[in-house]
Design a protein around this motif. Sequence first.
Motif, PDB file in Angstrom:
ATOM      1  N   GLY A 112       0.825  -1.201   0.000  1.00  0.00           N
ATOM      2  CA  GLY A 112       0.000   0.000   0.000  1.00  0.00           C
ATOM      3  C   GLY A 112       0.858   1.249   0.000  1.00  0.00           C
ATOM      4  O   GLY A 112       2.086   1.197   0.130  1.00  0.00           O
ATOM      5  N   ILE A 113       0.201   2.378  -0.103  1.00  0.00           N
ATOM      6  CA  ILE A 113       0.914   3.656  -0.183  1.00  0.00           C
ATOM      7  C   ILE A 113       1.695   3.954   1.103  1.00  0.00           C
ATOM      8  O   ILE A 113       2.786   4.511   1.048  1.00  0.00           O
ATOM      9  N   GLY A 114       1.166   3.552   2.246  1.00  0.00           N
ATOM     10  CA  GLY A 114       1.865   3.786   3.504  1.00  0.00           C
ATOM     11  C   GLY A 114       3.184   3.027   3.563  1.00  0.00           C
ATOM     12  O   GLY A 114       4.202   3.569   3.997  1.00  0.00           O
ATOM     13  N   ALA A 115       3.159   1.766   3.132  1.00  0.00           N
ATOM     14  CA  ALA A 115       4.386   0.965   3.117  1.00  0.00           C
ATOM     15  C   ALA A 115       5.381   1.529   2.110  1.00  0.00           C
ATOM     16  O   ALA A 115       6.590   1.551   2.368  1.00  0.00           O
ATOM     17  N   LEU A 116       4.894   1.996   0.965  1.00  0.00           N
ATOM     18  CA  LEU A 116       5.779   2.608  -0.023  1.00  0.00           C
ATOM     19  C   LEU A 116       6.404   3.875   0.543  1.00  0.00           C
ATOM     20  O   LEU A 116       7.601   4.120   0.365  1.00  0.00           O
ATOM     21  N   ALA A 117       5.621   4.654   1.243  1.00  0.00           N
ATOM     22  CA  ALA A 117       6.135   5.880   1.863  1.00  0.00           C
ATOM     23  C   ALA A 117       7.211   5.553   2.886  1.00  0.00           C
ATOM     24  O   ALA A 117       8.269   6.180   2.906  1.00  0.00           O
ATOM     25  N   SER A 130      -9.594  -4.384  -4.910  1.00  0.00           N
ATOM     26  CA  SER A 130     -11.057  -4.433  -5.037  1.00  0.00           C
ATOM     27  C   SER A 130     -11.716  -3.371  -4.158  1.00  0.00           C
ATOM     28  O   SER A 130     -12.816  -2.918  -4.452  1.00  0.00           O
ATOM     29  N   GLY A 131     -11.016  -2.943  -3.110  1.00  0.00           N
ATOM     30  CA  GLY A 131     -11.517  -1.879  -2.248  1.00  0.00           C
ATOM     31  C   GLY A 131     -11.075  -0.502  -2.725  1.00  0.00           C
ATOM     32  O   GLY A 131     -11.236   0.481  -2.016  1.00  0.00           O
ATOM     33  N   ASN A 132     -10.495  -0.415  -3.902  1.00  0.00           N
ATOM     34  CA  ASN A 132     -10.041   0.818  -4.555  1.00  0.00           C
ATOM     35  C   ASN A 132      -8.839   1.470  -3.867  1.00  0.00           C
ATOM     36  O   ASN A 132      -8.616   2.658  -3.978  1.00  0.00           O
ATOM     37  N   PHE A 133      -8.037   0.661  -3.144  1.00  0.00           N
ATOM     38  CA  PHE A 133      -6.803   1.167  -2.568  1.00  0.00           C
ATOM     39  C   PHE A 133      -5.678   1.013  -3.583  1.00  0.00           C
ATOM     40  O   PHE A 133      -5.669   0.076  -4.376  1.00  0.00           O
TER      41      PHE A 133
END
Length: 139
Positions: A8-13, A39-42
């Motif tokens: 996710g974006i948090g882990a990438l950050a 599927s949850g649009n994340f």
Amino acid sequence: MVLNSPIGIGALARATGAKLETIRWYERVGMLPAPDRTSGNFRSYGKVHLDRLSFIRRARGLGFSLDDVRQLLRLADQGQDTCIEREQVARAYLAEIERRVADLEALKRELHGFVEADSQGAPTPCRILQALSARQEAA
């Protein structure tokens, strides 16, 4: 970081030291490819995102402008057909880096002189502003 599955974006950050809004901005301006969505649009990022964002962050940390980084990314995306152009870009960046190094060496000498004079209690005029102004003018 070895990336074996989407993140996710948090882990990438966290992996790159980039802020969430910065990652979204790089996506909006086309420097970072749009990620897949769950599927949850994340957002779901992969190794290509991690590598590219790491490159962008490193290049920016070294002082490359956004335009410089865009150009390097564009050349990398074009593949093998641009060897001459990449060499020209590399030579221009090398000249800029050598100029910066020379400026930093000159500033280092000024600061060493200032620290030495200050540690000996010698009353000398403060030349730090002059040194930095001279570096700026040379830029």
